[in-house]
Design a protein around this motif. Structure first.
Motif, PDB file in Angstrom:
ATOM      1  N   UNK A 103       0.727  -1.189  -0.196  1.00 25.20           N
ATOM      2  CA  UNK A 103      -0.096  -0.064   0.046  1.00 25.20           C
ATOM      3  C   UNK A 103       0.903   1.387   0.006  1.00 25.20           C
ATOM      4  N   UNK A 104       1.853   1.051   0.590  1.00 23.32           N
ATOM      5  CA  UNK A 104       3.081   2.450   0.247  1.00 23.32           C
ATOM      6  C   UNK A 104       3.452   2.658  -0.443  1.00 23.32           C
ATOM      7  N   UNK A 105       3.852   1.386  -1.144  1.00 24.49           N
ATOM      8  CA  UNK A 105       5.435   1.911  -1.862  1.00 24.49           C
ATOM      9  C   UNK A 105       4.872   2.001  -3.486  1.00 24.49           C
ATOM     10  N   UNK A 106       3.258   0.889  -3.392  1.00 21.09           N
ATOM     11  CA  UNK A 106       2.544   1.160  -4.643  1.00 21.09           C
ATOM     12  C   UNK A 106       1.018   2.010  -4.949  1.00 21.09           C
ATOM     13  N   UNK A 107       0.488   2.355  -3.614  1.00 18.31           N
ATOM     14  CA  UNK A 107      -0.863   2.525  -3.935  1.00 18.31           C
ATOM     15  C   UNK A 107      -0.990   4.205  -3.761  1.00 18.31           C
ATOM     16  N   UNK A 139       3.487   6.560 -14.242  1.00 20.62           N
ATOM     17  CA  UNK A 139       4.541   6.352 -13.847  1.00 20.62           C
ATOM     18  C   UNK A 139       5.731   6.478 -14.227  1.00 20.62           C
ATOM     19  N   UNK A 140       5.778   6.558 -15.784  1.00 20.62           N
ATOM     20  CA  UNK A 140       6.918   7.168 -16.868  1.00 20.62           C
ATOM     21  C   UNK A 140       6.279   8.296 -17.058  1.00 20.62           C
ATOM     22  N   UNK A 141       5.010   8.938 -17.479  1.00 22.11           N
ATOM     23  CA  UNK A 141       4.940  10.354 -17.272  1.00 22.11           C
ATOM     24  C   UNK A 141       5.062  11.483 -16.746  1.00 22.11           C
ATOM     25  N   UNK A 142       4.809  10.866 -15.770  1.00 23.32           N
ATOM     26  CA  UNK A 142       5.028  11.790 -14.351  1.00 23.32           C
ATOM     27  C   UNK A 142       6.254  11.421 -13.543  1.00 23.32           C
ATOM     28  N   UNK A 143       7.124  10.433 -13.639  1.00 24.81           N
ATOM     29  CA  UNK A 143       8.444  10.517 -13.485  1.00 24.81           C
ATOM     30  C   UNK A 143       9.506  10.794 -14.156  1.00 24.81           C
ATOM     31  N   UNK A 144       9.428  10.521 -15.598  1.00 27.22           N
ATOM     32  CA  UNK A 144      10.193  10.401 -16.051  1.00 27.22           C
ATOM     33  C   UNK A 144      10.019  11.909 -17.132  1.00 27.22           C
ATOM     34  N   UNK A 145       9.029  11.720 -17.951  1.00 27.52           N
ATOM     35  CA  UNK A 145       8.195  13.027 -18.856  1.00 27.52           C
ATOM     36  C   UNK A 145       8.086  14.685 -18.216  1.00 27.52           C
ATOM     37  N   UNK A 172      10.623   1.540  -8.101  1.00 25.85           N
ATOM     38  CA  UNK A 172       9.142   0.989  -7.352  1.00 25.85           C
ATOM     39  C   UNK A 172       8.550   0.490  -8.029  1.00 25.85           C
ATOM     40  N   UNK A 173       7.677   2.008  -9.074  1.00 20.55           N
ATOM     41  CA  UNK A 173       5.994   1.504  -9.333  1.00 20.55           C
ATOM     42  C   UNK A 173       5.810   0.231 -10.659  1.00 20.55           C
ATOM     43  N   UNK A 174       7.015   1.455 -11.500  1.00 18.64           N
ATOM     44  CA  UNK A 174       7.307   0.866 -12.726  1.00 18.64           C
ATOM     45  C   UNK A 174       7.635  -0.824 -12.587  1.00 18.64           C
ATOM     46  N   UNK A 175       8.656  -1.403 -12.053  1.00 20.05           N
ATOM     47  CA  UNK A 175       8.944  -2.049 -11.907  1.00 20.05           C
ATOM     48  C   UNK A 175       7.660  -3.508 -10.967  1.00 20.05           C
ATOM     49  N   UNK A 176       6.961  -3.010  -9.852  1.00 24.35           N
ATOM     50  CA  UNK A 176       6.207  -3.282  -9.702  1.00 24.35           C
ATOM     51  C   UNK A 176       4.581  -3.122  -9.945  1.00 24.35           C
ATOM     52  N   UNK A 209       4.988  -3.927 -13.856  1.00 21.54           N
ATOM     53  CA  UNK A 209       5.161  -4.195 -14.767  1.00 21.54           C
ATOM     54  C   UNK A 209       5.147  -6.323 -14.192  1.00 21.54           C
ATOM     55  N   UNK A 210       5.078  -6.428 -12.603  1.00 20.92           N
ATOM     56  CA  UNK A 210       5.009  -7.837 -12.659  1.00 20.92           C
ATOM     57  C   UNK A 210       3.171  -8.411 -12.042  1.00 20.92           C
ATOM     58  N   UNK A 211       2.583  -7.959 -11.385  1.00 21.00           N
ATOM     59  CA  UNK A 211       0.891  -7.758 -11.843  1.00 21.00           C
ATOM     60  C   UNK A 211       0.545  -7.113 -13.276  1.00 21.00           C
ATOM     61  N   UNK A 212       1.432  -6.430 -13.753  1.00 20.67           N
ATOM     62  CA  UNK A 212       0.638  -6.368 -15.704  1.00 20.67           C
ATOM     63  C   UNK A 212       1.353  -8.443 -15.986  1.00 20.67           C
ATOM     64  N   UNK A 213       2.273  -8.463 -16.539  1.00 18.10           N
ATOM     65  CA  UNK A 213       2.953  -9.790 -16.736  1.00 18.10           C
ATOM     66  C   UNK A 213       1.881 -10.659 -16.173  1.00 18.10           C
ATOM     67  N   UNK A 214       1.918 -10.480 -14.461  1.00 20.36           N
ATOM     68  CA  UNK A 214       1.141 -11.814 -14.355  1.00 20.36           C
ATOM     69  C   UNK A 214      -0.467 -11.310 -14.810  1.00 20.36           C
ATOM     70  N   UNK A 215      -1.140 -10.701 -14.260  1.00 19.67           N
ATOM     71  CA  UNK A 215      -2.603 -10.688 -14.950  1.00 19.67           C
ATOM     72  C   UNK A 215      -2.817 -11.074 -16.167  1.00 19.67           C
ATOM     73  N   UNK A 216      -1.778 -10.878 -17.359  1.00 16.11           N
ATOM     74  CA  UNK A 216      -2.043 -11.233 -18.231  1.00 16.11           C
ATOM     75  C   UNK A 216      -2.106 -12.924 -18.416  1.00 16.11           C
TER      76      UNK A 216
END
Length: 451
Positions: free
Chosen positions: A56-60, A399-405, A436-440, A442-449
């Motif tokens: 919840x803290x790391x991603x939420x 995460x990509x837009x806010x963190x990097x763009x 941390x957000x993008x990695x976490x 991405x794991x959810x994304x791959x697992x959900x697919x």
């Protein structure tokens, strides 16, 4: 014609508590009331809860703050917000609007089932302790033709009426009724469940961590539950954030909203798990917990009919507080970009959702032979596209837009009101949103697919 008040300014929340309750209401939904207890039951109870809090803290918190900040900065709908940061990335907002549209189309069908169960509770039709009989009753409802569509229409109509009222007169006002009402009901029912004979085992199971139960499966389930429970990745918090004044304390809001959401989920766990332990049911019974197991539990309790009525009103309030935010994501875009009046936008979008919802409803009955994605029926295919593809993808790209763009320095400047508000966790949040957000996710994304 846009989301403007009488002075020609963009509509704003009338109060800080109004925004908090509306945003928390967006996050609090059916996932809190049945999926959290079910996931906790499946994943070792207290072990799952502990890992959930860490995620919840790391991603939420990370994504919640990113979405609200992006919305407040741009004062625009989900698509407009991304476009203002970079025209190349406006399509990310479109994914969120599409996700909101798809989700509410079938979510409204489930909302209709809940209204039907309120009627059944009042009539005494649920005073049956046999889970098999209740299972048959639920099966007859969802496989029907006319009845579930009528209740789907009622739920969608209630949602539309609230959203037509706008931010202050509709969403904020209703949230100030729905959320306190939800809390009162959930506390009352939780207290009753926790005082049932044998309930203490269920309380221990939920709150006392068994560290040996923690494994990669528990961690991934907790991560996925945090992501989906908070309505992240679909533009809800960007849209709600766009109606915030420039003096709002965003870091505080981004902390309070996930905590309220988690508080409701824990209270739901303190209803479900003590009750199923007390009456010897299976705590990992899945979606059937809501419409089969719990009615069987209420049927065996003193004043069971009263608690059944309270519980399904509680579920309805949670469903509505989410559905109005899903509709608002779509309406805000159409009103802002197409300059259409709010009433017309709500009516058109709501009707289109209702029509798709009819197909989703019939997929359990007359259209059950139609499969689309991987052998899934229409309802499950819509859910798969939205929950397993659009939401994780939207969160990852956020995460990509806010963190990097856009850049974390600019985002932190907006979130801290140019340094006027203390944001001690800013450097840590920058790491979370960029890495941390993008990695976490991405794991959810791959697992959900794969799931």
């Amino acid at each position: 014609m846009a989301n403007l008040n009488q002075d020609g300014q963009r509509e704003q929340w009338g109060s800080k508590i109004g925004f908090i309750l509306a945003a928390a209401g967006s996050a609090v939904g059916l996932g809190n009331l049945w999926k959290f207890p079910y996931m906790a039951g499946k994943n070792g109870g207290g072990a799952f809860v502990l890992v959930y809090f860490i995620m919840l803290f790391l991603v939420g918190f990370t994504l919640m703050l990113a979405e609200i900040t992006l919305g407040r900065k741009t004062q625009l709908n989900a698509i407009g917000a991304y476009r203002k940061i970079s025209k190349k990335w406006s399509w990310v907002g479109a994914l969120g609007v599409l996700a909101g549209f798809i989700i509410l189309s079938y979510y409204s069908v489930v909302g209709g089932w809940v209204i039907n169960y309120i009627v059944k509770s009042f009539s005494g039709a649920l005073k049956i302790a046999d889970a098999d009989v209740l299972g048959g009753m639920f099966g007859n409802l969802i496989s029907g033709t006319t009845e579930p569509i009528i209740y789907h229409a009622i739920f969608m109509l209630i949602t539309m009426i609230i959203v037509i009222g706008g931010i202050g007169g509709g969403i904020e006002k209703s949230s100030k009724i729905l959320m306190p009402g939800l809390f009162i009901m959930i506390v009352i029912i939780a207290l009753r469940a926790m005082t049932l004979p044998g309930a203490v085992e269920g309380i221990k199971y939920l709150l006392v961590p068994n560290f040996s139960a923690i494994n990669i499966g528990v961690i991934l389930d907790a991560l996925g539950q945090v992501f989906f429970s908070l309505s992240l990745g679909m533009g809800c918090m960007i849209t709600y954030g766009s109606y915030l004044s420039k003096d709002t304390n965003i870091p505080e809001s981004a902390t309070v909203i996930p905590l309220i959401d988690t508080g409701v989920a824990l209270l739901a766990g303190l209803i479900v798990l003590p009750a199923v332990f007390a009456f010897g049911y299976e705590p990992s019974a899945g979606p059937g917990l809501l419409f089969i197991t719990l009615p069987a539990v209420f049927a065996q309790m003193p004043l069971g009919t009263l608690f059944s009525i309270l519980f399904f009103f509680l579920v309805l309030f949670a469903a509505l507080s989410s559905s109005i935010s899903l509709l608002e994501v779509c309406v805000s875009y159409v009103v802002d970009e197409w300059k259409i009046k709010r009433k017309v936008a709500v009516s058109g979008i709501g009707f289109a959702m209702f029509l798709i919802g009819i197909l989703a409803s019939l997929s359990f009955g007359r259209l059950s032979n139609i499969t689309i994605i991987g052998g899934r029926n229409i309802f499950d295919s819509l859910d798969f596209v939205a929950s397993n593809i659009l939401l994780p993808l939207g969160g990852l790209l956020l995460c990509i837009v806010v963190g990097w763009i856009w850049g974390t320095d600019k985002a932190i400047k907006e979130a801290s009101n140019d340094g006027k508000i203390e944001f001690k966790l800013a450097p840590f949040w920058a790491i979370l949103v960029k890495w941390v957000g993008p990695v976490a996710i991405s794991i959810v994304f791959i697992r959900s697919l794969l799931g």
